[in-house]
Design a protein around this motif. Structure first.
Motif, short mmCIF file in Angstrom:
data_model
loop_
_atom_site.label_atom_id
_atom_site.label_comp_id
_atom_site.label_asym_id
_atom_site.label_seq_id
_atom_site.Cartn_x
_atom_site.Cartn_y
_atom_site.Cartn_z
N UNK A 43 9.90 -21.61 -20.38
CA UNK A 43 8.52 -22.06 -20.17
C UNK A 43 7.71 -21.84 -21.44
N UNK A 44 6.94 -22.84 -21.84
CA UNK A 44 6.05 -22.74 -22.99
C UNK A 44 4.62 -23.01 -22.52
N UNK A 45 3.70 -22.13 -22.87
CA UNK A 45 2.32 -22.26 -22.42
C UNK A 45 1.38 -22.14 -23.61
N UNK A 46 0.40 -23.04 -23.66
CA UNK A 46 -0.69 -22.97 -24.62
C UNK A 46 -1.95 -22.74 -23.83
N UNK A 47 -2.75 -21.75 -24.19
CA UNK A 47 -3.97 -21.47 -23.44
C UNK A 47 -5.09 -21.09 -24.40
N UNK A 48 -6.31 -21.29 -23.92
CA UNK A 48 -7.47 -20.97 -24.73
C UNK A 48 -8.65 -20.69 -23.81
N UNK A 49 -9.41 -19.65 -24.13
CA UNK A 49 -10.63 -19.36 -23.40
C UNK A 49 -11.75 -20.23 -23.94
N UNK A 50 -12.50 -20.84 -23.04
CA UNK A 50 -13.64 -21.65 -23.42
C UNK A 50 -14.91 -20.90 -23.06
N UNK A 51 -16.04 -21.27 -23.64
CA UNK A 51 -17.29 -20.57 -23.34
C UNK A 51 -17.62 -20.62 -21.85
N UNK A 52 -18.15 -19.53 -21.36
CA UNK A 52 -18.51 -19.45 -19.95
C UNK A 52 -17.31 -19.07 -19.11
N UNK A 53 -17.32 -19.43 -17.84
CA UNK A 53 -16.22 -19.05 -16.95
C UNK A 53 -15.06 -20.05 -16.99
N UNK A 54 -14.89 -20.74 -18.10
CA UNK A 54 -13.88 -21.78 -18.18
C UNK A 54 -12.69 -21.33 -19.02
N UNK A 55 -11.58 -21.93 -18.78
CA UNK A 55 -10.37 -21.67 -19.56
C UNK A 55 -9.52 -22.92 -19.53
N UNK A 56 -8.63 -23.07 -20.49
CA UNK A 56 -7.77 -24.24 -20.56
C UNK A 56 -6.34 -23.75 -20.73
N UNK A 57 -5.40 -24.39 -20.00
CA UNK A 57 -4.00 -23.99 -20.09
C UNK A 57 -3.12 -25.21 -19.90
N UNK A 58 -2.08 -25.30 -20.71
CA UNK A 58 -1.09 -26.38 -20.57
C UNK A 58 0.28 -25.73 -20.59
N UNK A 59 1.08 -26.02 -19.58
CA UNK A 59 2.41 -25.43 -19.43
C UNK A 59 3.46 -26.50 -19.51
N UNK A 60 4.50 -26.25 -20.30
CA UNK A 60 5.62 -27.18 -20.41
C UNK A 60 6.90 -26.41 -20.08
N UNK A 61 7.71 -26.96 -19.20
CA UNK A 61 8.96 -26.31 -18.79
C UNK A 61 10.11 -26.85 -19.63
N UNK A 62 11.22 -26.18 -19.62
CA UNK A 62 12.36 -26.55 -20.45
C UNK A 62 12.92 -27.92 -20.09
N UNK A 63 12.69 -28.39 -18.88
CA UNK A 63 13.18 -29.70 -18.47
C UNK A 63 12.26 -30.83 -18.93
N UNK A 64 11.17 -30.48 -19.65
CA UNK A 64 10.28 -31.49 -20.16
C UNK A 64 9.12 -31.82 -19.23
N UNK A 65 9.09 -31.21 -18.05
CA UNK A 65 7.97 -31.45 -17.15
C UNK A 65 6.72 -30.83 -17.74
N UNK A 66 5.62 -31.53 -17.64
CA UNK A 66 4.38 -31.08 -18.24
C UNK A 66 3.35 -30.89 -17.15
N UNK A 67 2.69 -29.74 -17.17
CA UNK A 67 1.63 -29.46 -16.20
C UNK A 67 0.37 -29.07 -16.94
N UNK A 68 -0.68 -29.82 -16.77
CA UNK A 68 -1.96 -29.47 -17.35
C UNK A 68 -2.84 -28.85 -16.29
N UNK A 69 -3.23 -27.61 -16.44
CA UNK A 69 -4.08 -26.92 -15.45
C UNK A 69 -5.47 -26.80 -15.99
#
Length: 69
Positions: A43-69
């Protein structure tokens, strides 16, 4: 309530080794910028805290499936 195991170690400045019951991962990056995590399960995840109560995260699994949360 189930028992869980999770431990995090600082290896170098900006690099952490995270261990739990099923896998381990390495996280690089700073608190203010983007963070990149690679897990032993592929599993590979890129994440970043944004101003306020927000956050951004994108997860990619080894099978190439992509999940943007």
């Amino acid at each position: 309530m189930p028992l869980t195991f999770r431990k995090s170690f600082r290896i170098l400045p900006g690099v952490r080794l995270n261990i739990n019951k099923r896998s381990w991962s390495i996280t690089t990056g700073s608190r203010n910028g983007p963070r990149y995590t690679r897990s032993s399960t592929g599993r590979r995840t890129t994440s970043m805290d944004l101003p306020g109560p927000f956050g951004w995260r994108r997860t990619r699994h080894s099978k190439g499936r992509d999940r943007g949360y």
